[in-house]
Scaffold this active site. Structure first.
Site, PDB file in Angstrom:
ATOM      1  N   HIS A 251       0.936  -1.206   0.068  1.00 46.98           N
ATOM      2  CA  HIS A 251       0.044   0.171  -0.139  1.00 46.98           C
ATOM      3  C   HIS A 251       0.582   1.227  -0.039  1.00 46.98           C
ATOM      4  O   HIS A 251       0.728   2.008  -0.854  1.00 46.98           O
ATOM      5  CB  HIS A 251      -1.053   0.055   1.110  1.00 46.98           C
ATOM      6  CG  HIS A 251      -1.880   1.217   1.450  1.00 46.98           C
ATOM      7  ND1 HIS A 251      -2.646   1.849   0.401  1.00 46.98           N
ATOM      8  CD2 HIS A 251      -1.682   2.057   2.328  1.00 46.98           C
ATOM      9  CE1 HIS A 251      -3.069   2.951   0.992  1.00 46.98           C
ATOM     10  NE2 HIS A 251      -2.569   2.849   2.211  1.00 46.98           N
TER      11      HIS A 251
ATOM     12  N   ASP B  52     -21.003  13.527 -27.808  1.00 43.65           N
ATOM     13  CA  ASP B  52     -19.694  13.879 -27.799  1.00 43.65           C
ATOM     14  C   ASP B  52     -18.936  13.097 -26.880  1.00 43.65           C
ATOM     15  O   ASP B  52     -18.634  13.546 -25.752  1.00 43.65           O
ATOM     16  CB  ASP B  52     -19.292  15.329 -27.534  1.00 43.65           C
ATOM     17  CG  ASP B  52     -20.289  16.109 -26.709  1.00 43.65           C
ATOM     18  OD1 ASP B  52     -21.376  15.427 -26.433  1.00 43.65           O
ATOM     19  OD2 ASP B  52     -19.929  17.231 -26.452  1.00 43.65           O
TER      20      ASP B  52
ATOM     21  N   ASP C  64      -3.249   8.379  -1.065  1.00 44.29           N
ATOM     22  CA  ASP C  64      -3.677   7.570  -0.150  1.00 44.29           C
ATOM     23  C   ASP C  64      -5.043   6.788  -0.690  1.00 44.29           C
ATOM     24  O   ASP C  64      -5.179   5.474  -0.649  1.00 44.29           O
ATOM     25  CB  ASP C  64      -3.664   7.721   1.106  1.00 44.29           C
ATOM     26  CG  ASP C  64      -4.142   6.730   2.400  1.00 44.29           C
ATOM     27  OD1 ASP C  64      -3.914   5.547   1.967  1.00 44.29           O
ATOM     28  OD2 ASP C  64      -4.715   7.287   3.143  1.00 44.29           O
TER      29      ASP C  64
ATOM     30  N   GLU D  12      -0.624   5.911  12.813  1.00 40.60           N
ATOM     31  CA  GLU D  12      -2.156   5.357  12.896  1.00 40.60           C
ATOM     32  C   GLU D  12      -2.149   4.131  13.293  1.00 40.60           C
ATOM     33  O   GLU D  12      -2.806   3.569  14.172  1.00 40.60           O
ATOM     34  CB  GLU D  12      -3.068   5.961  11.907  1.00 40.60           C
ATOM     35  CG  GLU D  12      -4.317   6.098  12.627  1.00 40.60           C
ATOM     36  CD  GLU D  12      -5.251   5.653  11.559  1.00 40.60           C
ATOM     37  OE1 GLU D  12      -5.241   5.992  10.349  1.00 40.60           O
ATOM     38  OE2 GLU D  12      -6.633   5.601  11.952  1.00 40.60           O
ATOM     39  N   ASP D  13      -1.580   3.387  12.403  1.00 38.94           N
ATOM     40  CA  ASP D  13      -1.731   1.852  12.483  1.00 38.94           C
ATOM     41  C   ASP D  13      -0.630   1.159  13.162  1.00 38.94           C
ATOM     42  O   ASP D  13      -0.715  -0.078  13.511  1.00 38.94           O
ATOM     43  CB  ASP D  13      -1.609   1.163  10.869  1.00 38.94           C
ATOM     44  CG  ASP D  13      -2.704   1.728  10.172  1.00 38.94           C
ATOM     45  OD1 ASP D  13      -3.621   2.363  10.807  1.00 38.94           O
ATOM     46  OD2 ASP D  13      -2.741   1.398   8.788  1.00 38.94           O
TER      47      ASP D  13
ATOM     48  N   HIS E 237       2.875   7.542   5.912  1.00 38.58           N
ATOM     49  CA  HIS E 237       1.578   8.132   6.217  1.00 38.58           C
ATOM     50  C   HIS E 237       0.641   7.135   7.152  1.00 38.58           C
ATOM     51  O   HIS E 237      -0.108   7.796   7.728  1.00 38.58           O
ATOM     52  CB  HIS E 237       0.831   8.539   4.994  1.00 38.58           C
ATOM     53  CG  HIS E 237       0.227   7.044   4.402  1.00 38.58           C
ATOM     54  ND1 HIS E 237       0.525   6.369   3.379  1.00 38.58           N
ATOM     55  CD2 HIS E 237      -1.112   6.653   4.355  1.00 38.58           C
ATOM     56  CE1 HIS E 237      -0.095   5.365   2.790  1.00 38.58           C
ATOM     57  NE2 HIS E 237      -1.037   5.493   3.672  1.00 38.58           N
TER      58      HIS E 237
HETATM   59 MN    MN Z   1      -3.058   4.540   3.631  1.00 35.66          MN
END
Ligand code: MN
Length: 729
Positions: A59, A270, A150, A87-88, A83
């Site tokens: 990712h 178009d 992301d 958080e993770d 990034h």
């Molecule tokens: Mn991410």
């Protein structure tokens, strides 16, 4: 070079691939830093897997790949790798700062903040999300660019999550990230995200479109090649060196067109877009000349964004022509440089910059972000903020010229008021109308591209509630609301002051006397207010109770609390009703104690403001107002007389004579009269003449309160087909 950027998921991507690509566009890049970021990220995510079952690091690798395609600087690429680690993986931002420096840490923290936002009610949470993103962006726009990359990879690999989550993510993307990408001018990302969203939000439509486009693909590709060849030949003939590409438009734009025109796929004409890329601006116009002389252009479809770039700096010439086999084709003409800006938008600012931060700090692109943040501070309500944002992000608009030839871009549907407020708050607040291309129009007129506007102002004009329905831009709406809020506050202060004054008078004292004795101090402290004025406002709104205030004034002794409360309530009602009637500028006279009653001036004595007056209650015809000296009063017994007062806020009406020339048609006089009455204007007299040459000539005496009302009459009549001219006689 002229191709669209391809952001497809790359399952076998490695750090070495990325390093190679970075060195391609930025040979001196600090790739060691990038490798360290990769290793840091790989280690932090080591135990995690994507929903697809792939190792998590795929990712960040793909996110960075997108950033590389946008040719971002090293700091942004590093932030791309990192990034998700805060958080993770519970990595401490301090650690990132230690290893990678403060500005990278700041980007990562900004990203973490955005991802922490929890969704509650739909509209509300989007607004909140938006606010926080804006706050993060204002610090460093690169936050949002990483966030877009992301989101792009997440939505691309959305097939592995639940249907519910697919829908939620797609909707959020369409509501927030697509408009942001558009506003930042990153078209490649914008159209990519749109198609991905369509796939999850309207799978039926998406797959139908995909199938239909596929079915016709070989036929279409043949046609595209055909067109490209024809265009190329024509350009060569005139010695214009250019690169020509052609493709189907993205699904989402086809879907939008089907929706807005209410047609099906078969009827959409178009579907194809061609792009001619040349080396300089002169060649752009040369190429346009070649296109327009080789194919028939469709009127009204030519747009010159080269001379007048969009707010996000987008530049191109757009035109639609009838191509080979009578099919409509859209053609965009631009230079290579313009193409870079169109595809990468704001990201183009980091081109070969190593430390790109300052560059964007003082760039004009930040102006709109700053403006939005200002709104953010002055708006309490989230959905209000959301509305404002949505307007501002809605791309495309009209270009308006000032009499001096300056250009301003406003959203579609904008009115002279929007323009006036865009010039200056003072101009907006006193705007009574405008001249468009030399002709008077009302405030409701919808501006068109190319209009030259001259704003008319009057010192006596003030913003009104109705204006909120007219304006389109959040700037104008915001300024009007601020003004109305101030008026409301002033009104409440007045009501509150009167109420308190009347209440204390029955105890033989005055507000001033109490203030002198310092007896308000404790009360102000209790309500946490700084000035007596604020207390008046609180009383006016009804937040502070007069009875409670009286109880806390030492020099006032209250015997029967309930009785006092009752008295105050009666008093309060009458003061509020009085204030409400006085606020109505259309009533010349205020009738004490009665709301909504028909009031007429007595024809016998015709009182004028300042005369002493009395009201007579008539049978079934409301109240007639007479001068004290009028003999008619004698006909009425005391019980049918009522006290009336001149309304200090009344706006006096002026009589204006207008001359209307029309085509001679039966019933035209009635039609014009009705039209005038329908907009709430009183006609005092009408004179009709028939002219020999099949024309009608009418003189109307109308009553208007100001110039803007006069303009409204003129522009409404001018809009009638039968009307040839309207002038002041
Ligand atoms: Mn991410």
């Amino acid at each position: 070079m002229a191709d669209r950027l391809d952001f497809s998921h790359e399952p076998n991507l490695t750090i070495d691939d990325l390093v190679g690509r970075v060195l391609n566009y930025h040979p001196e890049a600090d790739v060691e830093l990038l490798k360290r970021a990769y290793e840091f990220s790989a280690k932090a995510h080591i135990t995690q897997k994507r929903s697809s079952g792939e190792p998590y690091i795929i990712h960040p690798l793909n996110v960075v790949a997108t950033l590389v395609k946008l040719k971002m600087d090293i700091e942004t690429l590093v932030a791309g790798f990192l990034h998700d680690v805060v958080e993770d993986c519970d990595v401490d931002p301090m650690e990132i700062e230690k290893f990678f420096g403060a500005s990278i840490a700041q980007i990562v923290v900004g990203l973490t903040k955005i991802s922490k936002i929890e969704f509650k009610s739909k509209e509300e949470s989007q607004a909140e999300n938006f606010r926080k993103m804006l706050v993060a962006m204002a610090k460093d726009l690169r936050v949002i660019i990483v966030k877009l990359a992301d989101r792009m990879h997440n939505i691309r690999t959305l097939q592995y999550v639940s249907a519910l989550k697919q829908q939620r993510v797609a909707q959020e993307t369409l509501d927030i990230y697509v408009p942001l990408a558009s506003r930042l001018g990153i078209h490649s990302v914008k159209s990519d995200l749109e198609d991905l969203c369509l796939r999850y939000l309207h799978p039926d439509i998406y797959y139908k479109l995909a199938e239909k486009v596929a079915k016709k693909r070989s036929e279409r590709e043949h046609y595209i090649m055909d067109c490209m060849q024809t265009i190329n030949e024509k350009l060569e003939e005139y010695n214009v060196k250019a690169e020509v590409t052609g493709r189907s438009k993205n699904f989402y734009s086809i879907y939008k067109k089907m929706n807005s025109r209410g047609v099906d796929f078969e009827q959409i004409q178009d579907l194809l877009a061609f792009r001619i890329i040349v080396s300089n601006i002169t060649e752009c116009y040369k190429a346009l000349g070649v296109v327009h002389s080789s194919f028939t252009p469709i009127p009204g479809r030519f747009k010159d964004y080269v001379a007048i770039p969009k707010a996000n700096n987008y530049q191109s010439l757009h035109t639609t022509v009838i191509g080979p086999k009578a099919e409509r084709i859209e053609i965009q003409i631009r230079t290579y440089e313009m193409h870079e800006v169109a595809e990468r938008g704001i990201a183009a600012h980091w081109k070969y910059k190593e430390r790109g931060n300052q560059l964007v700090e003082d760039s004009k692109d930040l102006a709109w972000v700053k403006e939005l943040l200002e709104f953010n501070q002055s708006m309490k309500n989230n959905s209000e903020f959301m509305d404002a944002i949505k307007d501002d992000l809605d791309m495309g608009g009209v270009f308006i010229f000032t009499p001096k030839g300056d250009v301003k871009e406003l959203p579609f549907g904008a009115t002279p008021l929007d323009f006036a407020f865009a010039v200056h708050t003072e101009v907006g607040s006193t705007c009574v109308g405008a001249k468009i291309n030399g002709k008077l129009v009302s405030l409701k007129y919808r501006l068109k591209s190319g209009d030259t506007i001259d704003i008319l102002t009057s010192k006596t004009q003030t913003p009104s509630k109705d204006w909120l329905k007219i304006v389109k831009t959040s700037r104008a709406r915001n300024k009007i609301k601020q003004y109305l809020a101030k008026i409301e506050r002033d009104k409440n202060r007045e009501v509150g002051e009167q109420l308190l004054e009347k209440a204390v008078i029955s105890y033989g004292t005055t507000v001033k006397a109490i203030e002198k004795r310092g007896e308000f101090k404790k009360i102000l402290e209790f309500y946490n207010l700084k000035h007596l004025e604020e207390l008046f406002v609180q009383i006016g709104i009804g937040h502070s109770n007069v009875k409670d205030i009286l109880k806390n004034i030492p020099s006032i002794e209250i015997e029967n609390v309930e009785e006092v409360q009752e008295q105050i309530e009666t008093l309060s009602q009458s003061i509020k009703a009085q204030a409400k009637r006085a606020a109505n500028k259309d009533n010349a006279v205020i009738v004490d104690g009665i709301d909504d009653i028909q009031v007429r001036m007595g024809k016998c004595c015709n009182p004028i403001p300042g005369d002493q007056i009395v009201g007579l209650i008539t049978k079934g015809r409301g109240i007639s107002v007479h001068s004290f000296k009028c003999r008619k009063i004698l006909d009425f017994e005391d019980g049918r007389r009522i006290q009336v007062d001149w309304n200090p806020n009344y706006q006096y009406k002026y009589t204006v004579t207008i001359r209307v020339i029309t085509h001679d048609k039966p019933g035209i006089l009635a039609q014009i009269s009705r039209t005038i009455n329908n907009i709430g204007i009183n006609i005092k007299s009408a004179v009709a003449k028939s002219m020999p040459d099949q024309k009608g000539d009418f003189l109307f005496e109308v009553e208007v309160k100001d110039f803007s009302e006069y303009l409204r009459v003129v522009s409404t009549l001018e809009a009638l087909d039968e009307v040839i001219s309207v002038d002041r006689a």
